[in-house]
Design a protein around this motif. Sequence first.
Motif, short mmCIF file in Angstrom:
data_model
loop_
_atom_site.label_atom_id
_atom_site.label_comp_id
_atom_site.label_asym_id
_atom_site.label_seq_id
_atom_site.Cartn_x
_atom_site.Cartn_y
_atom_site.Cartn_z
N THR A 95 0.82 -1.22 0.00
CA THR A 95 0.00 0.00 0.00
C THR A 95 0.85 1.26 0.00
O THR A 95 0.31 2.36 0.16
N ASP A 96 2.15 1.14 -0.16
CA ASP A 96 3.02 2.33 -0.08
C ASP A 96 2.69 3.36 -1.14
O ASP A 96 2.83 4.57 -0.91
N SER A 97 2.27 2.93 -2.32
CA SER A 97 1.99 3.88 -3.40
C SER A 97 0.61 4.52 -3.29
O SER A 97 0.28 5.42 -4.06
N ASN A 98 -0.20 4.07 -2.34
CA ASN A 98 -1.58 4.53 -2.23
C ASN A 98 -1.70 5.94 -1.65
O ASN A 98 -0.80 6.44 -0.98
N ASP A 99 -2.88 6.54 -1.89
CA ASP A 99 -3.27 7.74 -1.15
C ASP A 99 -3.43 7.35 0.33
O ASP A 99 -3.49 6.15 0.65
N THR A 100 -3.50 8.34 1.20
CA THR A 100 -3.57 8.00 2.62
C THR A 100 -4.48 8.93 3.40
O THR A 100 -4.66 10.09 3.03
N GLY A 133 -1.58 11.44 -3.59
CA GLY A 133 -0.33 11.61 -4.32
C GLY A 133 0.46 10.32 -4.33
O GLY A 133 0.25 9.43 -3.51
N ARG A 134 1.36 10.20 -5.27
CA ARG A 134 2.18 9.00 -5.40
C ARG A 134 2.98 8.75 -4.12
O ARG A 134 3.66 9.64 -3.62
N ASN A 135 2.85 7.57 -3.55
CA ASN A 135 3.57 7.15 -2.34
C ASN A 135 3.16 7.91 -1.09
O ASN A 135 3.92 7.96 -0.11
N ALA A 136 1.96 8.49 -1.09
CA ALA A 136 1.53 9.27 0.08
C ALA A 136 1.54 8.41 1.35
O ALA A 136 2.06 8.82 2.39
N HIS A 137 0.98 7.21 1.26
CA HIS A 137 0.94 6.37 2.46
C HIS A 137 2.32 5.86 2.85
O HIS A 137 2.69 5.86 4.03
N GLY A 138 3.10 5.43 1.88
CA GLY A 138 4.43 4.92 2.18
C GLY A 138 5.30 5.95 2.87
O GLY A 138 6.05 5.63 3.79
N LEU A 149 -13.56 3.38 7.09
CA LEU A 149 -13.60 2.27 8.04
C LEU A 149 -12.94 1.03 7.45
O LEU A 149 -12.18 0.33 8.14
N ARG A 150 -13.21 0.74 6.19
CA ARG A 150 -12.56 -0.40 5.53
C ARG A 150 -11.04 -0.23 5.56
O ARG A 150 -10.29 -1.18 5.82
N ALA A 151 -10.59 0.99 5.30
CA ALA A 151 -9.16 1.25 5.30
C ALA A 151 -8.56 1.08 6.69
O ALA A 151 -7.48 0.50 6.85
#
Length: 341
Positions: free
Chosen positions: A87-92, A149-154, A255-257
């Motif tokens: 999930t590193d590339s995901n939005d966060t 954005g790209r890698n926001a969560h990571g 909630l799912r997240a």
Amino acid sequence: MNKCTEDQTLWDNPYQAQNLMRERQHLEESISGITSLTNTLDDSIELIALGEKEGDSFIVFDAELTIRTLKDEIDRRQIETLLSGETDSNDTYLEIRAGAGGIESQDWASMLLRMYTRWAESREMKIEAMEVHTGEAVGIKSATILIKGRNAHGLLKTESGVHRLVRISPYDSNARRHTSFASIWVYPVIDDSVEVNISESDVRIDTYRASGAGGQHVNTTDSAVRITHTLTGIVVQCQAERSQHKNRAAAWAMLRARLYEEELKKREDATHAAEASKTDIGWGHQIRSYVLQPYQLVKDLRTGVENTDPQRVLNGDLNAFIEAALAQRIQAGFNPIENID
């Protein structure tokens, strides 16, 4: 990669195809960016050599200045090499909650909201406010923002924990030093391909009037939605939209997240410490201290990274802290994705 994208059956699975095309675009942009950096560096080195040979200090100065300006871009790309999680590339989502202490902690929470907003803007990411609960006098009690954005969560995942502020309070007439706490919790946006089973019997849904800015409609109708997952105690809230229906859909996605993130955390050796930092916003659980008085210092208590310019950090200069925390996490062998079915 080209062979995969040219497969005539690729779009039989639209979700897989979209992911593959996004990954291809990201790889092309990465290669192009690195090539551009390399060419600029090589050109600058040649100019320095030419300037020194010709005795032209202006050419040397301009070339050296160009090389120095490359540093920020190189640092950014170096950080991104540390990101390889699912999930590193995901939005966060980034959630901020004020600790005990009333007005002091609520003001500190608002300062953190500004800090992370500035950081995201510096990386040209988009920010959406999902919910903001303002304090009685100043600051905020809580807020949840969506960073796209790209890698926001990571990049932000190691920011979860308690953040401590020490300063002379602007709200204390006796100018005494105060210590305030606020918690940060970061969890990734997940798409419909990730299965998270939630029984409606395990949740409680409440509606209420939104607080803060948003116009007359927002403040006079029960459009905001709060969902409580009774089995885990997780609470998510959304008041970003005028429509209760849209806020409900967004809250379900949040909630799912959160539940997905909880599952990932269980795979980590540090899960107990992470849970403690989420539930106890106070002494002994902070990950970073921001001291404005009697001296000026921001120190990450996990990595030992320090910065003697707190205002710069509070304006969003977090990259040194993020890079060190990511590197430490990798060295410790954290891989929460392993063995997830």
